[in-house]
Design a protein around this motif. Structure first.
Motif, PDB file in Angstrom:
ATOM      1  N   ARG A   9       1.080  -1.079  -0.003  1.00  0.00           N
ATOM      2  CA  ARG A   9       0.029  -0.002  -0.062  1.00  0.00           C
ATOM      3  C   ARG A   9       0.987   1.304   0.016  1.00  0.00           C
ATOM      4  N   TRP A  10       1.995   1.178   0.697  1.00  0.00           N
ATOM      5  CA  TRP A  10       2.830   2.322   0.786  1.00  0.00           C
ATOM      6  C   TRP A  10       3.578   2.559  -0.572  1.00  0.00           C
ATOM      7  N   THR A  77      14.244   4.756   6.318  1.00  0.00           N
ATOM      8  CA  THR A  77      13.790   6.098   6.890  1.00  0.00           C
ATOM      9  C   THR A  77      12.126   6.099   6.489  1.00  0.00           C
ATOM     10  N   TRP A  80       9.905   3.642   8.361  1.00  0.00           N
ATOM     11  CA  TRP A  80       9.654   3.760   9.778  1.00  0.00           C
ATOM     12  C   TRP A  80       8.399   4.150  10.072  1.00  0.00           C
ATOM     13  N   GLY A  81       7.702   4.940   9.339  1.00  0.00           N
ATOM     14  CA  GLY A  81       6.108   5.420   9.712  1.00  0.00           C
ATOM     15  C   GLY A  81       5.311   3.958   9.740  1.00  0.00           C
ATOM     16  N   LEU A  82       5.466   3.069   9.191  1.00  0.00           N
ATOM     17  CA  LEU A  82       4.943   1.749   9.427  1.00  0.00           C
ATOM     18  C   LEU A  82       5.649   0.881  10.428  1.00  0.00           C
ATOM     19  N   ARG A  84       7.434   1.735  13.167  1.00  0.00           N
ATOM     20  CA  ARG A  84       7.247   2.038  14.309  1.00  0.00           C
ATOM     21  C   ARG A  84       6.085   1.662  15.161  1.00  0.00           C
ATOM     22  N   PHE A  85       5.019   1.050  14.209  1.00  0.00           N
ATOM     23  CA  PHE A  85       3.900   0.602  14.681  1.00  0.00           C
ATOM     24  C   PHE A  85       3.798  -1.023  14.752  1.00  0.00           C
TER      25      PHE A  85
ATOM     26  N   ALA B  95       6.415  10.484  12.042  1.00  0.00           N
ATOM     27  CA  ALA B  95       6.252   9.661  11.000  1.00  0.00           C
ATOM     28  C   ALA B  95       5.135   8.727  10.990  1.00  0.00           C
ATOM     29  N   LEU B  96       4.333   8.989  10.473  1.00  0.00           N
ATOM     30  CA  LEU B  96       2.835   8.247  10.212  1.00  0.00           C
ATOM     31  C   LEU B  96       2.669   7.506   8.991  1.00  0.00           C
ATOM     32  N   PRO B  97       1.981   6.425   9.116  1.00  0.00           N
ATOM     33  CA  PRO B  97       1.613   5.858   7.682  1.00  0.00           C
ATOM     34  C   PRO B  97       1.156   6.827   6.591  1.00  0.00           C
ATOM     35  N   PRO B  98       1.384   6.743   5.528  1.00  0.00           N
ATOM     36  CA  PRO B  98       0.730   7.629   4.739  1.00  0.00           C
ATOM     37  C   PRO B  98      -0.419   7.375   4.189  1.00  0.00           C
ATOM     38  N   PHE B  99      -1.179   6.383   4.600  1.00  0.00           N
ATOM     39  CA  PHE B  99      -2.653   6.096   4.124  1.00  0.00           C
ATOM     40  C   PHE B  99      -3.544   5.983   5.305  1.00  0.00           C
ATOM     41  N   GLY B 100      -4.862   5.927   4.868  1.00  0.00           N
ATOM     42  CA  GLY B 100      -5.824   5.837   6.150  1.00  0.00           C
ATOM     43  C   GLY B 100      -6.201   7.136   6.997  1.00  0.00           C
TER      44      GLY B 100
END
Lengths: 225, 321
Positions: A9-10, A77, A80-82, A84-85, B95-100
């Motif tokens: 998805r990313w 980098t 990381w947004g994915l 980290r969770f 830094a957050l997922p870019p979707f949703g």
């Protein structure tokens, strides 16, 4: 949602960016333009010269442009947004790289087919040439995408993605041992050019597939879980 | 803690850097940090150049230490995706997922965020890719504080860029997390905000933990305070007898310097003025000191000099809290 789906998805989001769409459109336009120009200059050699332009220029540069759209800033980098969770960086990278490879492969098939159809207009032999060329385009596209994705894992902002394209241009034009890991050498060989280390066409094809798989795997392994 | 229970957060000879500077360069580094922290609220005072950003990024698992080992309950966050899911983190760069949407992400994480109580009622419906820098930080802070079963919460400058969040709700949540046995690490250059949030403060300077707050006279040293210079011990005694409303005091007989901290700078000034009037003590000089980190660093160096002068029974290598 699994890590593979998150990674896909990313990448899909990045591939819908104007940068990626312009790169893909430009690649197809250049393939068509090259075929028309070669056809106008010399109809008989147009197919082979079109293939040379698509595989030698369009494919590596578009792979790099897509890597710029997807991996700019560095693979780790960007993920990381994915990660980290709770997503695994490795699985995300494998999924992302696979989707980039698929995109480059589709582009390679489209550009090769378009180029050959235009170059062969009115001449016999289009279908056998397509059947021989498309598998090479698929393997070569995957190998180029693998190289730029693997390169993007180096450097603070993923600047390592430029290195394989430059080295491929330099060493991939040869036929010795140094040319072995570079897609250009094998694609040239499979297109009827100089043969790398006297390898058979089947062995050159296998090298391209092996490169694609190893680089895909290496891209994930370069990152922490 | 039983000898077999892994520490809530352990730094073992950790060297590392952040990547929050321009072109992903490091703004600061940590050098040979050794700490053992149990549940509680810990403040790390310093600027990103002193290593606060590096500390937070390493704790959250954004990157691994270059040397040494950092563990949360015995596991390395940089190598353990499942552990990272239980670490609430607010880092220098959002830094957050870019979707949703924001509430989709919260639901996926199992976080029950009281958006309305936090003053973020309009945020839940927003698309993650459309958030501004400040909004993204506010969302990260809200998520960090409301993850289910967190093992660690790491907050970098929680007061910066998160003005839309209700401060009182954040404070209450940090206190309840600490009571529930979750270690909370807050890194900030703003000592005043740390003072109201944390139980214990460590001072970072150029990547080293140079001291621990209580040993340095925290919260008098480092917090906003009034410094009064007096003629001698007698004046000091008379003035302190008359001081009411001061939170803490520190007297340095050699320089005749008395530091007075109150609820805030204004409270301390009021207490000193009242005491001077009542006691009739003659004050040689007086100065308000809001400076925090430099004062703590200076106190840390002084503390170290004294410890070295005392001999080998100096501070232990690993701070066990």
């Amino acid at each position: 949602m699994s890590d593979a789906v998150l990674g896909a998805r990313w990448v899909a989001g990045r591939l819908r960016s104007p940068r990626a769409i312009v790169a893909l459109s430009l690649a197809l336009a250049v393939a068509v333009g090259a075929a028309l120009a070669e056809r106008g200059a010399s109809p008989l050699s147009a197919p082979s010269r079109t293939i040379e332009a698509v595989w030698g220029g369009v494919l590596p540069l578009t792979s790099l442009a897509l890597a710029n759209a997807v991996f700019d800033g560095g693979v780790a980098t960007n993920l990381w947004g994915l990660a980290r969770f709770g997503a695994s960086r490795r699985r995300l990278a494998w999924s992302a790289t696979a989707l980039v490879m698929l995109t480059v492969v589709l582009l390679a098939v489209a550009a090769t087919s378009l180029g050959l159809v235009i170059a062969y207009r009115g001449l016999p032999g289009l279908v056998p040439d397509l059947l021989a060329s498309l598998p090479v385009a698929v393997a070569g596209g995957a190998a180029y995408a693998g190289w730029v994705a693997f390169g993007a894992t180096f450097g603070r902002k993923g600047g390592g993605r430029y290195v394989p394209v430059l080295v491929d241009w330099w060493l991939g034009s040869g036929v010795g041992l140094m040319a072995l890991p570079w897609p250009r050498a094998h694609m040239q060989s499979l297109a009827g050019g100089p043969v790398v280390l006297d390898l058979t066409p089947a062995a050159s094809s296998a090298c391209l597939w092996l490169l694609a798989v190893l680089l895909w795997w290496g891209t994930g392994r370069r990152l922490a879980p | 803690m039983s000898p077999h229970t892994p520490a809530a957060l352990q730094f073992a000879r950790v060297h590392g850097a952040d990547a929050s500077g321009a072109r992903k360069r490091a703004r600061g580094r940590l050098h040979n940090v050794n700490l053992l922290l149990e549940p509680g609220v810990y403040g790390f005072v310093g600027t990103p150049e002193d290593g606060t950003a590096a500390l937070c990024e390493l704790c959250a698992g954004a990157r691994a230490p270059k040397v040494g080992m950092l563990t949360v309950r015995g596991r390395e966050p940089s190598r353990d995706p499942a552990l990272r899911r239980s670490i609430g983190a607010l880092l220098p760069q959002p830094a957050l997922p870019p979707f949703g949407r924001v509430d989709d992400l919260a639901r996926r994480l199992g976080a029950e965020v009281p958006w309305r109580d936090l003053g973020l009622s309009t945020m839940a419906e927003r698309k993650l890719s459309r958030l501004s820098f400040g909004e993204a930080r506010a969302v990260e802070l809200a998520l960090a504080l409301h993850l289910p079963r967190p093992v660690l919460v790491v907050l970098f400058e929680p007061d910066v860029g998160t003005e839309s969040i209700d401060r009182g709700a954040v404070r209450r949540r940090i206190a309840s997390l600490s009571e529930a046995g979750v270690p909370v690490v807050i890194a900030s250059a703003d000592v005043t905000s740390l003072r109201t949030l944390t139980e214990q403060v460590f001072v970072l300077e150029k990547g080293h933990v140079v001291g621990e707050g209580t040993a340095l006279g925290w919260p008098v040293v480092g917090g906003p305070h009034i410094v009064v210079w007096l003629d001698g011990a007698d004046d000091h005694r008379r003035l302190t007898d008359a001081l009411e409303g001061a939170e803490a005091m520190a007297w340095d007989a050699s320089s005749g310097r008395l530091a007075v901290a109150g609820d805030d700078l204004r409270g301390a000034a009021r207490a000193v003025a009242r005491a001077v009037t009542v006691s009739g003590v003659e004050v040689r000089a007086l100065r308000a000191e809001g400076l925090a980190h430099p004062a703590l660093v200076a106190a840390a160096h002084e503390h170290r000099r004294e410890a070295m002068a005392r001999g080998p029974s100096g501070p232990t290598e690993v701070e066990h809290v």
